[in-house]
Every structure is written in C-alpha cells, then in structure tokens.
Scaffold this motif. Structure first.
Motif, PDB file in Angstrom:
ATOM      1  N   ARG A 115       0.638  -1.179   0.136  1.00 25.33           N
ATOM      2  CA  ARG A 115      -0.225  -0.076   0.024  1.00 25.33           C
ATOM      3  C   ARG A 115       0.848   1.255  -0.084  1.00 25.33           C
ATOM      4  NH1 ARG A 115      -2.476  -3.745   0.591  1.00 25.33           N
ATOM      5  NH2 ARG A 115      -4.989  -4.001   0.266  1.00 25.33           N
ATOM      6  N   VAL A 116       1.849   1.349   0.896  1.00 26.29           N
ATOM      7  CA  VAL A 116       2.885   2.429   0.968  1.00 26.29           C
ATOM      8  C   VAL A 116       3.624   2.662  -0.692  1.00 26.29           C
ATOM      9  CG1 VAL A 116       4.787   3.365   1.789  1.00 26.29           C
ATOM     10  CG2 VAL A 116       3.400   2.005   3.340  1.00 26.29           C
ATOM     11  N   ILE A 117       4.040   1.398  -1.070  1.00 26.44           N
ATOM     12  CA  ILE A 117       4.504   1.598  -2.565  1.00 26.44           C
ATOM     13  C   ILE A 117       3.732   2.141  -3.343  1.00 26.44           C
ATOM     14  CG2 ILE A 117       5.523   0.172  -4.328  1.00 26.44           C
ATOM     15  CD1 ILE A 117       6.202  -1.873  -1.817  1.00 26.44           C
ATOM     16  N   ALA A 118       2.282   1.695  -3.320  1.00 26.22           N
ATOM     17  CA  ALA A 118       1.440   1.959  -4.489  1.00 26.22           C
ATOM     18  C   ALA A 118       1.104   3.485  -4.471  1.00 26.22           C
ATOM     19  CB  ALA A 118       0.068   1.213  -4.395  1.00 26.22           C
ATOM     20  N   ALA A 119       1.323   4.148  -3.156  1.00 23.83           N
ATOM     21  CA  ALA A 119       1.157   5.322  -3.100  1.00 23.83           C
ATOM     22  C   ALA A 119       2.397   6.379  -3.804  1.00 23.83           C
ATOM     23  CB  ALA A 119       1.044   5.854  -1.729  1.00 23.83           C
ATOM     24  N   HIS A 120       3.284   5.807  -4.137  1.00 22.39           N
ATOM     25  CA  HIS A 120       4.576   6.446  -4.649  1.00 22.39           C
ATOM     26  C   HIS A 120       4.796   6.089  -6.228  1.00 22.39           C
ATOM     27  CE1 HIS A 120       5.620   6.896  -0.394  1.00 22.39           C
ATOM     28  NE2 HIS A 120       6.251   8.050  -0.863  1.00 22.39           N
ATOM     29  N   GLN A 121       4.528   4.895  -6.602  1.00 17.57           N
ATOM     30  CA  GLN A 121       4.916   4.575  -7.957  1.00 17.57           C
ATOM     31  C   GLN A 121       3.796   4.677  -8.983  1.00 17.57           C
ATOM     32  OE1 GLN A 121       7.726   3.867  -7.479  1.00 17.57           O
ATOM     33  NE2 GLN A 121       8.267   1.697  -6.890  1.00 17.57           N
ATOM     34  N   THR A 122       4.341   4.983 -10.317  1.00 18.73           N
ATOM     35  CA  THR A 122       3.422   5.264 -11.259  1.00 18.73           C
ATOM     36  C   THR A 122       3.882   4.116 -12.431  1.00 18.73           C
ATOM     37  OG1 THR A 122       3.576   7.410 -10.501  1.00 18.73           O
ATOM     38  CG2 THR A 122       2.359   7.069 -12.756  1.00 18.73           C
ATOM     39  N   ALA A 123       4.910   4.417 -13.055  1.00 21.91           N
ATOM     40  CA  ALA A 123       5.229   3.592 -14.086  1.00 21.91           C
ATOM     41  C   ALA A 123       5.662   2.168 -13.509  1.00 21.91           C
ATOM     42  CB  ALA A 123       6.310   4.030 -14.944  1.00 21.91           C
ATOM     43  N   VAL A 124       6.230   2.076 -12.407  1.00 25.22           N
ATOM     44  CA  VAL A 124       6.498   0.830 -11.763  1.00 25.22           C
ATOM     45  C   VAL A 124       5.552   0.100 -11.164  1.00 25.22           C
ATOM     46  CG1 VAL A 124       7.834  -0.181  -9.623  1.00 25.22           C
ATOM     47  CG2 VAL A 124       8.933   1.684 -11.382  1.00 25.22           C
TER      48      VAL A 124
END
Ligand SMILES: NC(=O)C1=CN([C@@H]2O[C@H](COP(=O)(O)OP(=O)(O)OC[C@H]3O[C@@H](n4cnc5c(N)ncnc54)[C@H](OP(=O)(O)O)[C@@H]3O)[C@@H](O)[C@H]2O)[C@@H](O)CC1
Ligand SMILES: Nc1ncnc2c1ncn2[C@@H]1O[C@H](COP(=O)(O)OP(=O)(O)O)[C@@H](O)[C@H]1O
Ligand SMILES: [K+]
Length: 501
Positions: free
Chosen positions: A283-292
């Motif tokens: 969930r934390v990662i999803a808040a930061h990543q776009t193309a990844v």
C-alpha cells in the motif's frame, strides 16, 4: 581476442615485463624503449610545467634508467637539472648504465640537501621492479620532498605496488605519473590511486599485438568493456523483449530502497518493473509508484509463485529487506525460480555464515554487490587480502557469482578471473541509497539479457557517469533521473567506436 578489450587492459608488473621482452625479442632494442619512455615523461612535463630547477632521483634499475633520459631531455629543453642517484653510477648495469653515461650534468649525493632550491622532483627510483619496502634513505627523501614541491613519477610513484596499489613502507605523492603502454592495477586501486595524481599512459613503441599472448585479465572499466553486450533497442521491439525486473521491498517503513532500485531498473531500460512487498508495504509503495508496478506478495512462498511467471526474469533482493531467515529464504526462492539475481545489502548480511547454500543453489546469473562491511561479513576469510581487486576476484571464484565490491575504487570480478576496476565515480556517490540505485541498475540490465559481468560493469560505469558533473547536493533520487544523460554519454562513446546499437 583477449579476455578484456585491448584498449582498457591493465597489466601487472609481471605482464608488463613480458610485454617488454616480447617487444625486445621482436627487434626493438631495450635502449629504444627506454629512450621513448624518458622522452614521454619529459614531454608530459614540458606540456604542463614551466622551466624550473629540477632534481631527478634515479634508482638502481631501469626506472632509474628512464630518469637519466628525462634529465637529459629536460636539460636540452632549458631546465636547470641535477640528478641524484640511489646506487653508485658505476654499479649500474645494462640499459640504465648506457643512459647514465649519456648524462653530462651534475650528480648529487642521495641526501635531502640535494633538494635545496629545486621545485620539481622527478621520481625515477622504483617502478615495476619494486621488490620490498622502501628503506630509510628513501623514506627520508620522501619526507624531505614534503608537500611544497611538485613530484612527477616515472611509471609509478616509488613505493606504490603496481599490482595492487598497496604502499610499501611509504611512497611519493605525485602530481603526475607517466606510465608506458598500459596502466597497472596499482594506478587505479587505492591507496596507490591517491598517490598517482594525473595519469598519462604513453606509447613507447610496444605493439598492442603482444596482448594476445599475455591475455591480461584486468581492465579499466569503460564502455568498450560492455559494448558488445549492451542492450540494443529494436525498432520492432516490445516491452517484454526488454525484460521484467522485480525488486523486493522491506516492510511498510522500509520501502524506499526497493522503490529506488525499481525506478533505476526502469530508467536503465527494463521493459517492466515491479516492486513487491507484504500487504502493508504494498500500500505504501502503491502511493509512490506510477510506471513501476506494485504487487502484494507474502513471504517466500508468495515470492516463489510471483517469480514462477518466467517473464519476470530478474530479481533484486536485499535493499532494506531486513536481516534474517526470511530474507535468506527469499534469496533461495529467487535462485530456485531461475531468474537472474542481484543480492545486495541485507540479503548479503542474512547469508553470512551460510552463503555456501546460495552458491550451491545458484542456477542463473548472480551478482553480489557488497560494500566493505557486507563483504567482511560474507567472506570473512578473504577480507584480509591486500586490495579491493584481490578480494573481489577471490570472492567471485569462491561463490561462482559476479562480485561488485563497492567503494571509491569499485571492482567488478567474474568467476573466470576477469576484473574491471572503475575510476569514473565521484565521491558524491557516497550518499544513502546510491547502492540501492546501483543494484536496481544491474537488475535492469540483467533483465535485458546482458551477461552478469558486463551488466555489472555497465551499471557501475553508468552510475559514475550519472553522478559526474552534478557536484555537491547529489542524492540517490538525482542519480536515477540522470540516467538518461549517462546512457547518452555511453552511447556517444560506443558510437565513436562504431559499436552503438
Ligand atoms: N617494461 C617496459 O616495457 C619498460 C620499462 N621501463 C622502465 O623499467 C622499469 C622497471 O625496471 P626494473 O625491472 O629494472 O625495476 P625498477 O623499478 O627499476 O626497480 C628494480 C631495482 O630496484 C631495486 N629495488 C627494488 N625494490 C627496492 C627497494 N625497496 N629498495 C631498494 N632497492 C630496491 C632492485 O634491486 P634488487 O631487488 O635487485 O636488489 C633493482 O635494482 C619500469 O618501471 C619502467 O620505468 C622503461 O624503461 C621502458 C620499457
Ligand atoms: N568515495 C567514493 N567515490 C566513488 N564512489 C563511491 C565512494 N563511496 C561510495 N561510492 C559508491 O557509492 C555506492 C554506495 O553504495 P552503498 O554503500 O551500498 O550505499 P547505500 O547502502 O547507502 O545505498 C557504491 O556504488 C559505491 O561504489
Ligand atoms: K617511480
């Protein structure tokens, strides 16, 4: 074909001796080589420094022989030159004796008083033949030269071991070193590199064809080393051709390192990149990543399932992963999945004391990226070896993996003995997260099917090129954003050699 590109080859002192003998056997007299060597040093001095009172320190062997030539040529160019000989001139032998006999200027006793009034010192005491620690007479001279004078070293600063850059009792600190035909590992490895100053590699008439039979294993890192394997962009390609890199995150509070690695993998050309972690981390990662891309993956079994899709062909395990059995199990799962792996940071520390399990279970390309602390934990029995290069080579042989031993003189070693020494990295790279970016870059190149040694060498060089010129204030995020510039610089190098894809 040599193991490393002929242009980038670095020769040990023994290999340089062979190059010398092959050349002399081929019909070029030793005195011609010596004259060429001395002339190259004199020319390098004349191109950089105004005429000034100069002292040439001449040793007992051929390094001293070069010194007598330098003295004669600087004198001819209008310098006020004196020589000071460590051994009695009458005791000299061979080519050095011939060159000493052609010197018709002053020869001063080998004492600090010889330095009086002289601002430029040519260090022709020892080069390739340094065989033991410097004695007190030489150490006294080094101390007396101090820091107020310029030192130009013939071949190497005396006291620096050409094979590994270690210091034998003491050494001059040169402003300029002029070496011949090819540089030596000791010019690029610390602490020798810090004593070398600007390095000039002069052509003295040795043909590069001698490298065929010498087959050196060491090279300076540079685009020519990885050009042949660098990913080529196909006009009709699609993203799956360019591989899928997976970076494994730590827990919710430790996602940054895997995110940096992921973005670096994407920037370096991996067609797809996923960062994976447990439910909270995802969930934390999803808040930061776009193309990844992001995926929730739970534990070693989840990782095995995720990597069972063979299109996910490269994994980066370790950055902020946490030290312990779970991370170790993640490493084993990634190896079992058969994808190319980069083990960094906590993956390396988690393997301490049980790494042989990983070496046995290795199925595909594996790159290890320890810094010195991680290396000492992973390979305690090798950490006493004298140079970064020796440690990296021994670790690569032991593990069967490509080893990137990070630091200012970062070394990349392959299990077959090849070693690349990197010298384009500025000290601004010593910043948190810069290693995570490097791990991601290697993963991204492995995903694009580059062989491990070349992928690691390319990533290390591009990492340095991305940092170069930025200056202070560089942080790991900047490195990732500057990768397109670094890739452009590499492409320009390759295009210059007709090797761009
Ligand atoms: N290769 C090439 O293509 C070319 C090479 N050229 C040049 O030749 C150089 C290599 O010459 P080299 O082999 O004569 O060795 P060098 O560095 O002069 O030292 C050996 C002497 O030092 C002595 N000695 C050693 N350590 C010592 C110590 N700590 N303290 C005191 N003494 C010590 C040693 O004595 P020994 O050990 O025999 O007692 C021996 O007398 C190379 O660096 C380059 O400049 C060029 O001319 C052109 C082509
Ligand atoms: N003085 C230096 N000069 C050039 N490069 C350096 C220097 N110090 C560190 N580096 C490079 O910076 C990176 C640091 O990686 P690492 O130690 O893993 O840091 P982190 O764990 O914070 O990411 C490595 O690539 C290393 O080779
Ligand atoms: K020298």
């Amino acid at each position: 074909m040599t193991s490393v590109p002929a242009d980038l080859a670095l020769l040990t002192t023994e290999e340089m001796g062979r190059a010398d003998r092959l050349t002399i056997d081929g019909g070029i007299p030793g005195t011609t080589l010596m004259e060429n060597a001395g002339r190259a040093v004199a020319d390098a001095i004349l191109a950089r420094y105004p005429a000034q009172a100069t002292l040439v320190l001449c040793g007992p062997g051929n390094n001293g022989g070069d010194g007598w030539v330098v003295a004669r040529r600087l004198k001819q160019a209008g310098f006020d030159v004196a020589c000071s000989a460590l051994a009695p001139v009458a005791a000299l032998r061979g080519d050095a004796a011939v060159m000493a006999a052609r010197w018709n200027g002053p020869v001063l006793p080998f004492e600090p008083a010889a330095l009086d009034g002289r601002t430029l010192i040519v260090d022709a005491l020892f080069g390739a033949g340094l065989a033991r620690d410097l004695d007190s007479a030489v150490l006294r001279m080094i101390e007396a030269v101090g820091e107020g004078r310029r030192v130009v070293a013939v071949d190497l600063p005396s006291g620096v071991n050409g094979d590994d850059g270690t210091i034998r009792g003491g050494a001059f600190t040169a402003d300029l070193s002029v070496t011949f035909f090819r540089a030596k590992p000791g010019h690029l490895l610390y602490p020798g590199r810090a004593r070398t100053g600007q390095l000039v590699v002069a052509d003295i008439g040795i043909s590069p064809s001698v490298l065929e039979s010498i087959d050196p294993k060491a090279a300076r890192n540079g685009p020519a080393l990885f050009a042949r394997h660098f990913p080529v962009l196909r006009q009709d390609g699609h993203k799956y051709d360019r591989g899928h890199t997976v970076t494994l995150s730590g827990g919710a509070l430790h996602t940054g390192a895997a995110r940096l690695a992921a973005r670096a993998a994407l920037r370096i050309g991996s067609g797809l990149v996923s960062t994976i972690g447990d439910a909270e981390a995802a969930r934390v990662i999803a808040a930061h990543q776009t193309a990844v891309m992001v995926a929730e993956v739970d534990g070693p079994a989840g990782l095995a399932l995720f990597l069972s899709d063979r299109r996910r062909n490269a994994a980066v395990i370790g950055p902020a992963a946490g030290v312990g059995d779970t991370t170790f199990a993640h490493c084993r799962m990634a190896l079992a999945a058969g994808c190319a792996c980069v083990f960094d940071a906590d993956a390396l520390t988690s393997a301490a004391g049980r790494a042989d399990i990983l070496w046995r279970e290795r199925t595909a390309d594996l790159v290890l990226t320890p810094h010195d602390g991680e290396f000492a934990r992973l390979f305690p029995q090798l950490s006493g070896l004298p140079s970064r290069a020796a440690r990296a080579v021994a670790a690569a042989k032991e593990s069967g993996a490509v080893v990137v031993l990070k630091g200012a003189d970062c070394c990349i070693a392959a299990p077959d003995g090849r070693i690349a020494i990197n010298d384009n990295a500025p000290p601004t790279l010593a910043t948190a997260g810069s290693g995570d970016v490097l791990a991601g870059m290697i993963g991204g190149l492995l995903a694009q099917h580059m062989p491990a040694f070349e992928a690691a060498a390319a990533a290390v060089w591009l990492h340095g090129a991305a940092a170069e010129g930025f200056g202070r204030g560089l942080i790991a995020e900047d490195l990732v954003e500057r990768l397109p510039i670094a890739l452009q610089i590499a492409e320009n190098h390759l295009r210059g050699r007709g090797q761009a894809g």
